[in-house]
Write an enzyme that holds these catalytic residues in place. Structure first.
Site, PDB file in Angstrom:
ATOM      1  N   MET A  30      40.187 -72.290  10.296  1.00  0.00           N
ATOM      2  CA  MET A  30      40.877 -73.302   9.482  1.00  0.00           C
ATOM      3  C   MET A  30      42.337 -73.414   9.942  1.00  0.00           C
ATOM      4  O   MET A  30      43.195 -73.888   9.191  1.00  0.00           O
ATOM      5  CB  MET A  30      40.788 -72.946   8.000  1.00  0.00           C
ATOM      6  CG  MET A  30      39.336 -72.937   7.506  1.00  0.00           C
ATOM      7  SD  MET A  30      39.141 -73.260   5.754  1.00  0.00           S
ATOM      8  CE  MET A  30      40.045 -71.909   5.046  1.00  0.00           C
ATOM      9  N   GLY A  31      42.626 -72.982  11.169  1.00  0.00           N
ATOM     10  CA  GLY A  31      43.983 -73.094  11.707  1.00  0.00           C
ATOM     11  C   GLY A  31      44.902 -72.033  11.125  1.00  0.00           C
ATOM     12  O   GLY A  31      44.448 -71.012  10.623  1.00  0.00           O
ATOM     13  N   LEU A  33      46.770 -70.138  12.871  1.00  0.00           N
ATOM     14  CA  LEU A  33      46.206 -69.050  13.674  1.00  0.00           C
ATOM     15  C   LEU A  33      47.173 -67.873  13.821  1.00  0.00           C
ATOM     16  O   LEU A  33      48.376 -68.053  13.969  1.00  0.00           O
ATOM     17  CB  LEU A  33      45.834 -69.584  15.061  1.00  0.00           C
ATOM     18  CG  LEU A  33      44.844 -70.751  15.064  1.00  0.00           C
ATOM     19  CD1 LEU A  33      44.545 -71.193  16.501  1.00  0.00           C
ATOM     20  CD2 LEU A  33      43.551 -70.398  14.339  1.00  0.00           C
ATOM     21  N   HIS A  37      42.797 -64.287  14.761  1.00  0.00           N
ATOM     22  CA  HIS A  37      42.004 -65.364  15.368  1.00  0.00           C
ATOM     23  C   HIS A  37      41.963 -65.210  16.890  1.00  0.00           C
ATOM     24  O   HIS A  37      40.929 -65.433  17.513  1.00  0.00           O
ATOM     25  CB  HIS A  37      42.617 -66.735  15.059  1.00  0.00           C
ATOM     26  CG  HIS A  37      42.621 -67.101  13.607  1.00  0.00           C
ATOM     27  ND1 HIS A  37      43.754 -67.104  12.849  1.00  0.00           N
ATOM     28  CD2 HIS A  37      41.614 -67.475  12.789  1.00  0.00           C
ATOM     29  CE1 HIS A  37      43.467 -67.483  11.619  1.00  0.00           C
ATOM     30  NE2 HIS A  37      42.169 -67.710  11.550  1.00  0.00           N
ATOM     31  N   GLY A 147      35.181 -63.132  12.009  1.00  0.00           N
ATOM     32  CA  GLY A 147      35.904 -61.890  11.762  1.00  0.00           C
ATOM     33  C   GLY A 147      35.254 -61.052  10.670  1.00  0.00           C
ATOM     34  O   GLY A 147      34.736 -61.597   9.692  1.00  0.00           O
ATOM     35  N   ASP A 150      36.351 -61.181   6.651  1.00  0.00           N
ATOM     36  CA  ASP A 150      35.543 -61.906   5.670  1.00  0.00           C
ATOM     37  C   ASP A 150      34.112 -61.396   5.821  1.00  0.00           C
ATOM     38  O   ASP A 150      33.233 -62.108   6.299  1.00  0.00           O
ATOM     39  CB  ASP A 150      35.619 -63.403   5.935  1.00  0.00           C
ATOM     40  CG  ASP A 150      37.033 -63.917   5.794  1.00  0.00           C
ATOM     41  OD1 ASP A 150      37.426 -64.244   4.669  1.00  0.00           O
ATOM     42  OD2 ASP A 150      37.760 -63.942   6.802  1.00  0.00           O
ATOM     43  N   GLN A 153      31.239 -63.236   4.203  1.00  0.00           N
ATOM     44  CA  GLN A 153      31.026 -64.509   4.917  1.00  0.00           C
ATOM     45  C   GLN A 153      30.168 -64.283   6.166  1.00  0.00           C
ATOM     46  O   GLN A 153      29.233 -65.040   6.447  1.00  0.00           O
ATOM     47  CB  GLN A 153      32.375 -65.122   5.308  1.00  0.00           C
ATOM     48  CG  GLN A 153      32.269 -66.266   6.299  1.00  0.00           C
ATOM     49  CD  GLN A 153      33.593 -66.961   6.544  1.00  0.00           C
ATOM     50  OE1 GLN A 153      34.003 -67.827   5.772  1.00  0.00           O
ATOM     51  NE2 GLN A 153      34.278 -66.592   7.622  1.00  0.00           N
ATOM     52  N   SER A 186      45.783 -65.747   7.182  1.00  0.00           N
ATOM     53  CA  SER A 186      46.689 -66.905   7.084  1.00  0.00           C
ATOM     54  C   SER A 186      47.377 -66.914   5.724  1.00  0.00           C
ATOM     55  O   SER A 186      48.499 -67.400   5.583  1.00  0.00           O
ATOM     56  CB  SER A 186      45.908 -68.204   7.283  1.00  0.00           C
ATOM     57  OG  SER A 186      45.193 -68.133   8.494  1.00  0.00           O
TER      58      SER A 186
HETATM   59  O1  PAF Z   1      36.738 -68.063   7.925  1.00  0.00           O
HETATM   60  C1  PAF Z   1      37.171 -69.229   7.956  1.00  0.00           C
HETATM   61  O2  PAF Z   1      38.265 -69.522   8.470  1.00  0.00           O
HETATM   62  C2  PAF Z   1      36.346 -70.351   7.322  1.00  0.00           C
HETATM   63  O3  PAF Z   1      35.673 -69.888   6.199  1.00  0.00           O
HETATM   64  C3  PAF Z   1      35.380 -71.029   8.312  1.00  0.00           C
HETATM   65  C4  PAF Z   1      34.337 -70.052   8.815  1.00  0.00           C
HETATM   66  C5  PAF Z   1      36.155 -71.614   9.470  1.00  0.00           C
HETATM   67  C6  PAF Z   1      34.640 -72.168   7.603  1.00  0.00           C
HETATM   68  O4  PAF Z   1      35.509 -73.141   7.141  1.00  0.00           O
END
Ligand code: PAF
Length: 255
Positions: A30-31, A33, A37, A147, A150, A153, A186
């Site tokens: 999501m930038g 960075l 990242h 990463g 998360d 995720q 971020s």
């Molecule tokens: O981890 C992130 O930055 C976001 O959840 C992702 C995987 C880019 C989805 O928007």
């Protein structure tokens, strides 16, 4: 390094790489960075010939009261960092390119999405699988790197790839921390100097506490305002905490 904004602009690159039988890695972001990242991109390039990075602040993973508008956006610095890191292609889609027919999701979350983050952000993983499935469709990578910060995720994405039978290898990348052990994020940009000091105790508490209960007590004593959860799952101890208006997550191997 090229930047493209739509699946149509992206296609010639992925087509020509496929034709040449090159292995393509994908790092969705999501930038805003940071070195965390950049470590994902470096790892991606160890496993592939080409690396595509997306920058898209995905509205469907934010609830209306969350920080979508405030989320840091630093496109110029991001592009410079990506160039330095050796990314081959940057995908910066518009919202219309990702959600042309509306935000209705065609994929659902699996068992990894149950509990933890979902107890506090019920919309979150639905939004993530929605956007990641669409990004995978556009980029068509051989592998994708997420990463471990998360961690839930990462597990949710693995569930989705399995359920959808996607031919994409999912690689988890180790957490990058600052010299005090704070996981890079971020959202650390939101922290004031005193808040940053408190944030830096999170990883130590997760490491040293005897139980999830004592970790919760120690976090409140360290100055965190609220503990959403401390839990043990997937061989990790995971936590989500608040300092003022900032929510941070972290995890580490456990026991
Ligand atoms: O981890 C992130 O930055 C976001 O959840 C992702 C995987 C880019 C989805 O928007």
């Amino acid at each position: 390094m090229k930047t493209v904004r739509s699946p149509k602009e992206l296609k010639p690159y992925s087509d020509s790489w496929r034709l040449k039988k090159l292995r393509v890695a994908f790092v969705p972001t999501m930038g805003a960075l940071h070195d965390g990242h950049i470590s994902l991109i470096k790892l991606a390039l160890e496993h592939a010939d080409k690396c595509v990075v997306s920058i898209f602040v995905n509205p469907t993973q934010f609830a209306p009261h969350e920080d979508f508008d405030a989320y840091p956006r630093t496109p110029e610095q991001d592009l410079e960092k990506l160039k330095q890191a050796g990314a081959n292609l940057v995908y910066m889609p518009t919202e219309a390119a990702i959600y042309p027919g509306g935000t209705q999701s065609r994929v659902s979350t699996g068992p990894a999405a149950e509990g933890l983050e979902s107890d506090f952000r019920p919309h979150f993983f639905g939004g993530i699988v929605n956007v990641v499935a669409r990004l995978f469709d556009h980029v068509r990578p051989d592998l994708a790197v997420f990463g471990e910060k998360d961690f839930q995720q990462l597990m949710v994405i693995k569930d989705m790839v399995e359920a959808e039978h996607l031919p994409i290898e999912i690689i988890g990348a180790p957490i990058i921390r600052d010299e005090y052990g704070l996981a890079l994020s971020s959202r650390n940009a939101y922290l004031s100097a005193p808040e940053l000091e408190i944030a830096r105790t999170l990883n130590r508490v997760l490491k040293e506490a005897d139980s999830t209960k004592s970790a919760e007590t120690a976090l409140l004593e360290a100055g965190f305002d609220k503990v959403d959860y401390v839990a043990e799952r997937w061989g990790r101890r995971l936590a989500a905490v608040w300092i003022g208006k900032t929510r941070l997550i972290d995890n580490r191997p456990y026991p």
